[in-house]
Scaffold this motif. Structure first.
Motif, PDB file in Angstrom:
ATOM      1  N   PRO A  53       0.837  -0.988   0.384  1.00  0.00           N
ATOM      2  CA  PRO A  53      -0.566   0.319  -0.315  1.00  0.00           C
ATOM      3  C   PRO A  53       0.780   1.334  -0.424  1.00  0.00           C
ATOM      4  CG  PRO A  53      -0.896  -1.954   2.137  1.00  0.00           C
ATOM      5  CD  PRO A  53       0.166  -1.927   1.140  1.00  0.00           C
ATOM      6  N   GLN A  54       1.621   1.518   0.742  1.00  0.00           N
ATOM      7  CA  GLN A  54       2.796   3.049   0.935  1.00  0.00           C
ATOM      8  C   GLN A  54       3.400   2.726  -0.970  1.00  0.00           C
ATOM      9  OE1 GLN A  54       5.187   2.940   4.016  1.00  0.00           O
ATOM     10  NE2 GLN A  54       5.813   4.963   4.019  1.00  0.00           N
ATOM     11  N   PRO A  55       4.112   2.272  -1.406  1.00  0.00           N
ATOM     12  CA  PRO A  55       4.611   2.211  -2.574  1.00  0.00           C
ATOM     13  C   PRO A  55       3.548   2.723  -3.751  1.00  0.00           C
ATOM     14  CG  PRO A  55       5.477   0.521  -1.223  1.00  0.00           C
ATOM     15  CD  PRO A  55       4.500   0.670  -0.533  1.00  0.00           C
ATOM     16  N   TYR A  56       2.545   1.677  -3.569  1.00  0.00           N
ATOM     17  CA  TYR A  56       1.304   2.565  -4.473  1.00  0.00           C
ATOM     18  C   TYR A  56       0.768   3.566  -4.570  1.00  0.00           C
ATOM     19  CZ  TYR A  56      -3.001   2.248  -6.433  1.00  0.00           C
ATOM     20  OH  TYR A  56      -3.933   2.438  -7.554  1.00  0.00           O
ATOM     21  N   ALA A  57       0.702   3.807  -3.128  1.00  0.00           N
ATOM     22  CA  ALA A  57       0.135   5.525  -2.305  1.00  0.00           C
ATOM     23  C   ALA A  57       0.985   6.452  -3.429  1.00  0.00           C
ATOM     24  CB  ALA A  57      -0.295   5.537  -0.847  1.00  0.00           C
ATOM     25  N   GLY A  58       2.617   6.026  -2.635  1.00  0.00           N
ATOM     26  CA  GLY A  58       3.336   6.717  -3.583  1.00  0.00           C
ATOM     27  C   GLY A  58       3.292   7.159  -5.089  1.00  0.00           C
ATOM     28  N   LEU A  59       2.596   6.035  -5.615  1.00  0.00           N
ATOM     29  CA  LEU A  59       3.526   6.180  -7.532  1.00  0.00           C
ATOM     30  C   LEU A  59       1.636   6.850  -7.385  1.00  0.00           C
ATOM     31  CD1 LEU A  59       4.558   5.540  -9.932  1.00  0.00           C
ATOM     32  CD2 LEU A  59       3.225   2.877  -9.979  1.00  0.00           C
ATOM     33  N   ARG A  60       1.155   6.448  -6.900  1.00  0.00           N
ATOM     34  CA  ARG A  60      -0.475   6.784  -7.582  1.00  0.00           C
ATOM     35  C   ARG A  60      -0.161   8.821  -7.425  1.00  0.00           C
ATOM     36  NH1 ARG A  60      -3.983   5.313  -3.655  1.00  0.00           N
ATOM     37  NH2 ARG A  60      -3.365   6.870  -2.476  1.00  0.00           N
ATOM     38  N   ASP A  61       0.514   8.934  -6.603  1.00  0.00           N
ATOM     39  CA  ASP A  61       1.043  10.685  -6.212  1.00  0.00           C
ATOM     40  C   ASP A  61       1.354  11.685  -7.029  1.00  0.00           C
ATOM     41  OD1 ASP A  61      -1.368  10.185  -3.473  1.00  0.00           O
ATOM     42  OD2 ASP A  61       0.309  10.114  -2.602  1.00  0.00           O
ATOM     43  N   ALA A  62       2.951  10.681  -7.278  1.00  0.00           N
ATOM     44  CA  ALA A  62       4.065  11.178  -8.115  1.00  0.00           C
ATOM     45  C   ALA A  62       3.034  10.774  -9.856  1.00  0.00           C
ATOM     46  CB  ALA A  62       4.606  10.187  -8.333  1.00  0.00           C
ATOM     47  N   LEU A  63       1.750  10.283  -9.745  1.00  0.00           N
ATOM     48  CA  LEU A  63       1.173  10.395 -11.725  1.00  0.00           C
ATOM     49  C   LEU A  63       0.057  11.416 -11.267  1.00  0.00           C
ATOM     50  CD1 LEU A  63       1.767   6.474 -12.209  1.00  0.00           C
ATOM     51  CD2 LEU A  63       3.527   8.067 -12.562  1.00  0.00           C
ATOM     52  N   GLY A  64      -0.179  12.052 -10.397  1.00  0.00           N
ATOM     53  CA  GLY A  64      -0.880  13.048  -9.924  1.00  0.00           C
ATOM     54  C   GLY A  64      -2.006  12.175 -10.738  1.00  0.00           C
ATOM     55  N   LEU A  65      -2.375  11.183  -9.372  1.00  0.00           N
ATOM     56  CA  LEU A  65      -3.713  10.124  -9.283  1.00  0.00           C
ATOM     57  C   LEU A  65      -4.800  10.604  -8.033  1.00  0.00           C
ATOM     58  CD1 LEU A  65      -2.735   6.737 -11.641  1.00  0.00           C
ATOM     59  CD2 LEU A  65      -3.949   9.064 -12.641  1.00  0.00           C
ATOM     60  N   GLU A  66      -6.448  10.693  -7.778  1.00  0.00           N
ATOM     61  CA  GLU A  66      -6.182  10.876  -6.905  1.00  0.00           C
ATOM     62  C   GLU A  66      -6.096   9.425  -5.754  1.00  0.00           C
ATOM     63  OE1 GLU A  66      -7.912  13.688  -5.615  1.00  0.00           O
ATOM     64  OE2 GLU A  66      -6.647  14.937  -7.711  1.00  0.00           O
ATOM     65  N   ALA A  67      -6.953  10.287  -4.857  1.00  0.00           N
ATOM     66  CA  ALA A  67      -6.869   8.403  -3.860  1.00  0.00           C
ATOM     67  C   ALA A  67      -7.627   7.909  -4.031  1.00  0.00           C
ATOM     68  CB  ALA A  67      -7.442   8.874  -2.722  1.00  0.00           C
ATOM     69  N   ASP A  68      -8.361   7.776  -4.729  1.00  0.00           N
ATOM     70  CA  ASP A  68      -9.722   7.122  -5.223  1.00  0.00           C
ATOM     71  C   ASP A  68     -10.019   6.772  -6.293  1.00  0.00           C
ATOM     72  OD1 ASP A  68     -10.409   9.321  -6.171  1.00  0.00           O
ATOM     73  OD2 ASP A  68     -12.859   9.532  -5.801  1.00  0.00           O
ATOM     74  N   ASP A  69      -8.475   6.477  -7.445  1.00  0.00           N
ATOM     75  CA  ASP A  69      -8.801   6.822  -8.730  1.00  0.00           C
ATOM     76  C   ASP A  69      -8.000   5.182  -8.698  1.00  0.00           C
ATOM     77  OD1 ASP A  69      -7.863   6.627 -11.601  1.00  0.00           O
ATOM     78  OD2 ASP A  69      -7.750   8.875 -11.117  1.00  0.00           O
ATOM     79  N   ASN A  70      -8.272   4.525  -9.455  1.00  0.00           N
ATOM     80  CA  ASN A  70      -8.226   2.452  -9.218  1.00  0.00           C
ATOM     81  C   ASN A  70      -7.413   2.480 -10.703  1.00  0.00           C
ATOM     82  OD1 ASN A  70      -8.452   2.237  -6.567  1.00  0.00           O
ATOM     83  ND2 ASN A  70     -10.719   1.894  -7.226  1.00  0.00           N
ATOM     84  N   ARG A  71      -7.132   3.475 -11.506  1.00  0.00           N
ATOM     85  CA  ARG A  71      -7.187   3.367 -13.075  1.00  0.00           C
ATOM     86  C   ARG A  71      -4.903   2.006 -12.872  1.00  0.00           C
ATOM     87  NH1 ARG A  71      -7.231   8.691 -16.020  1.00  0.00           N
ATOM     88  NH2 ARG A  71      -7.174   9.498 -13.998  1.00  0.00           N
ATOM     89  N   LEU A  72      -4.432   2.096 -11.920  1.00  0.00           N
ATOM     90  CA  LEU A  72      -4.124   1.699 -12.029  1.00  0.00           C
ATOM     91  C   LEU A  72      -2.857   0.244 -11.669  1.00  0.00           C
ATOM     92  CD1 LEU A  72      -1.503   3.830 -10.414  1.00  0.00           C
ATOM     93  CD2 LEU A  72      -1.687   3.647 -13.343  1.00  0.00           C
ATOM     94  N   LEU A  73      -4.334   0.023 -11.000  1.00  0.00           N
ATOM     95  CA  LEU A  73      -4.651  -1.621 -10.642  1.00  0.00           C
ATOM     96  C   LEU A  73      -5.775  -2.245 -11.284  1.00  0.00           C
ATOM     97  CD1 LEU A  73      -6.620  -1.166  -7.129  1.00  0.00           C
ATOM     98  CD2 LEU A  73      -4.047  -1.205  -7.774  1.00  0.00           C
ATOM     99  N   VAL A  74      -5.544  -3.911 -11.472  1.00  0.00           N
ATOM    100  CA  VAL A  74      -5.869  -4.583 -11.860  1.00  0.00           C
ATOM    101  C   VAL A  74      -7.526  -4.505 -11.881  1.00  0.00           C
ATOM    102  CG1 VAL A  74      -5.563  -7.086 -12.664  1.00  0.00           C
ATOM    103  CG2 VAL A  74      -3.674  -6.133 -12.803  1.00  0.00           C
ATOM    104  N   PRO A  75      -8.132  -4.661 -12.912  1.00  0.00           N
ATOM    105  CA  PRO A  75      -9.609  -4.859 -12.671  1.00  0.00           C
ATOM    106  C   PRO A  75     -10.051  -6.402 -12.251  1.00  0.00           C
ATOM    107  CG  PRO A  75      -9.453  -3.944 -14.776  1.00  0.00           C
ATOM    108  CD  PRO A  75      -8.125  -4.962 -14.600  1.00  0.00           C
ATOM    109  N   THR A  76     -10.827  -6.280 -10.700  1.00  0.00           N
ATOM    110  CA  THR A  76     -11.228  -7.253  -9.966  1.00  0.00           C
ATOM    111  C   THR A  76     -11.977  -7.946 -10.957  1.00  0.00           C
ATOM    112  OG1 THR A  76     -11.909  -5.940  -8.408  1.00  0.00           O
ATOM    113  CG2 THR A  76      -9.753  -6.786  -8.385  1.00  0.00           C
ATOM    114  N   GLU A  77     -12.637  -9.129 -10.815  1.00  0.00           N
ATOM    115  CA  GLU A  77     -13.754 -10.162 -11.216  1.00  0.00           C
ATOM    116  C   GLU A  77     -14.932  -9.633 -10.628  1.00  0.00           C
ATOM    117  OE1 GLU A  77     -13.400 -13.366 -13.633  1.00  0.00           O
ATOM    118  OE2 GLU A  77     -11.875 -12.386 -14.506  1.00  0.00           O
TER     119      GLU A  77
END
Length: 83
Positions: A53-77
């Motif tokens: 979670p911590q590195p993921y949040a850092g990467l999401r922030d570095a790319l300018g994405l909001e906390a609730d933006d899940n575009r970097l995640l693989v969609p779950t079925e």
């Protein structure tokens, strides 16, 4: 309070796409995210597919994405509906 998952399954192609859209090289994006360039490279190329979670949040922030933006995640079925 709900606990975050121990790891997130990420989409490397989406990470690369968002990084390039942000106009960042791998070194700069990794520095901003607080991860190594090699780790970011492995994520983008699919050698690594999970992030804590911590590195993921850092990467999401570095790319300018909001906390609730899940575009970097693989969609779950979704589980199939019970009848």
């Amino acid at each position: 309070m709900e606990q975050p998952p121990p790891t997130f399954q990420v989409n490397g192609a989406e990470i690369r796409k968002r990084r390039m859209e942000a106009g960042l090289g791998t070194s700069e994006a990794a520095r901003r995210a607080g991860i190594s360039r090699r780790y970011l490279n492995h994520l983008e190329n699919g050698y690594r597919t999970r992030m804590r979670p911590q590195p993921y949040a850092g990467l999401r922030d570095a790319l300018g994405l909001e906390a609730d933006d899940n575009r970097l995640l693989v969609p779950t079925e979704s589980p199939p509906e019970k009848r």
